[in-house]
Design a protein around this motif. Structure first.
Motif, short mmCIF file in Angstrom:
data_model
loop_
_atom_site.label_atom_id
_atom_site.label_comp_id
_atom_site.label_asym_id
_atom_site.label_seq_id
_atom_site.Cartn_x
_atom_site.Cartn_y
_atom_site.Cartn_z
N ARG A 1 -5.33 1.72 -5.15
CA ARG A 1 -6.40 2.29 -4.32
C ARG A 1 -5.71 2.99 -3.15
O ARG A 1 -4.89 2.39 -2.45
N PRO B 1 -6.80 -0.65 0.56
CA PRO B 1 -5.86 0.17 -0.22
C PRO B 1 -4.64 -0.62 -0.63
O PRO B 1 -4.27 -1.60 0.02
N CYS C 1 -8.27 13.64 -5.08
CA CYS C 1 -8.21 12.23 -4.69
C CYS C 1 -7.87 12.14 -3.21
O CYS C 1 -7.27 13.05 -2.64
N ARG D 1 0.85 -1.19 0.00
CA ARG D 1 0.00 0.00 0.00
C ARG D 1 0.89 1.23 0.00
O ARG D 1 2.01 1.21 0.51
N GLY E 1 -9.27 5.74 -0.21
CA GLY E 1 -10.32 4.93 -0.81
C GLY E 1 -10.49 5.13 -2.30
O GLY E 1 -11.13 4.31 -2.97
N ASP E 2 -9.92 6.21 -2.86
CA ASP E 2 -10.07 6.48 -4.29
C ASP E 2 -9.15 5.60 -5.12
O ASP E 2 -8.06 5.22 -4.69
N LEU E 3 -9.59 5.33 -6.36
CA LEU E 3 -8.76 4.64 -7.33
C LEU E 3 -7.97 5.66 -8.14
O LEU E 3 -8.51 6.69 -8.57
#
Length: 337
Positions: free
Chosen positions: A336, A190, A313, A4, A316-318
């Motif tokens: 993510r 993520p 962004c 991550r 949690g956002d892509l």
């Protein structure tokens, strides 16, 4: 487990060089040649670029970005157990610039360099993801220092030589750093969701910086960028859009699912061709080229930082990082946050 992204930071030198000053510098260094005043903006869309201090090296740019990242994430340098220097630039041919970065940071972990032109950082993310997934390392610092200003040709004989060295006039100095660590690999967790790369290595000659290697170890005329712009564009177009589109299909995603799509930027004209060919919505891009120039492999981290600063962004956002590099290669990393 998957890797991550704990954090990302950039360092942009304060000194700026606009197109008018670029023309003045080339004109004063040359014997009668004066570059067309607006050519860089018309051909590439670049209006200004960053220049690092004369006494700085690529490693200093990387250290500045890495120090900022460690402070922002509350990470002690002793917690980093692998450092990768990922950049088209380097301080020396030997040793790996990663050692110089580690020494300046005070890190005592293993190091190595990842070098693949403007995809260096993207390739380093794929390596970090694989090493973390394998349980080899827990905290991997990717540090990038791009110093293309050292390869700008200031003394120019004529327009043909200026155009051959044109890539250097669009490029900019910058540092970037990313920190990756292990995390769970559930569908909503993520981390790095996918990495994919392709290459057409038969096109390696269309864009080069030849000096310093075994082919041209001591030829000062080979220490400048040499670029066949039309050939580079043709090589990228030959790679086609299938790799990123297949990656999205495999994940069951569409471009509209992403908060941000960061794409490497060589010229505004080609960015639009690339965006249109892949079907990326215009509002997903983060356009940094006009104000910051082509910062090579620091380009995608820069766009990610700019998007975060603009609240485009967040957790949690892509996000998708799409890289293009001389050689030539194309790659995509899906994250993510």
């Amino acid at each position: 487990m998957r890797a991550r992204l704990v954090g990302v930071a950039v360092h942009l030198p304060e000194s700026r060089l606009d197109n008018a000053e670029l023309v003045r510098r080339v004109s004063s260094a040359s014997d009668g040649f004066v570059p067309p005043a607006d050519l860089v903006r018309r051909l590439a869309g670049v209006t200004t670029r960053h220049l690092m201090p004369d006494d700085w090296q690529a490693s200093d740019l990387a250290v500045a970005a890495a120090g900022k990242l460690l402070a922002e994430t509350g990470t002690a340098v002793g917690e980093v157990d692998l450092l990768m220097f990922a950049s088209a630039s380097q301080d020396l041919c030997e040793p790996a610039t990663g050692h110089i970065v580690a020494a300046k940071l005070g890190a005592s972990c293993p190091v190595f360099d990842v070098k693949n032109a403007c995809n260096s950082v993207l390739n380093a993310i794929e390596l970090a993801d694989a090493l973390i997934a394998a349980g080899r390392y827990r905290r991997i610092l990717i540090a990038c220092g791009e110093a293309p200003s050292r390869a700008i040709r200031w003394r120019v004989a004529d327009l043909a030589q200026y155009l051959s060295a044109f890539a250097g006039y669009t490029m900019s100095d910058a540092g970037a750093a990313l920190l990756l660590a292990p995390g769970p690999a559930g569908p909503a967790d993520p981390g790095v969701l996918a990495c994919a790369f392709t290459a057409d290595s038969t096109a390696w000659q269309v864009g080069t910086l030849p000096g310093g290697g075994s082919a041209f170890p001591r030829d000062p005329e080979r220490t400048y960028f040499e670029l066949d712009g039309a050939g580079l564009r043709k090589a990228f177009e030959a790679l086609g859009p299938e790799l990123p589109l297949e990656t999205l299909r495999r994940l069951g995603l569409r471009w509209e699912d992403f908060a941000v799509v960061a794409a490497h930027q060589v010229s505004l004209d080609y960015l639009e061709v690339f965006r249109s060919g892949l079907g990326i919505p215009q509002d997903r891009l983060v356009v940094t080229l006009p104000d910051h120039g082509n910062v090579a492999s620091a380009s995608l981290p820069l766009q990610l930082v700019r998007a975060r600063e603009e609240s485009r962004c967040g957790p949690g956002d892509l996000v998708a990082l799409v890289g293009l590099a001389g050689g030539v290669s194309l790659g995509i990393v899906v994250l993510r946050l």
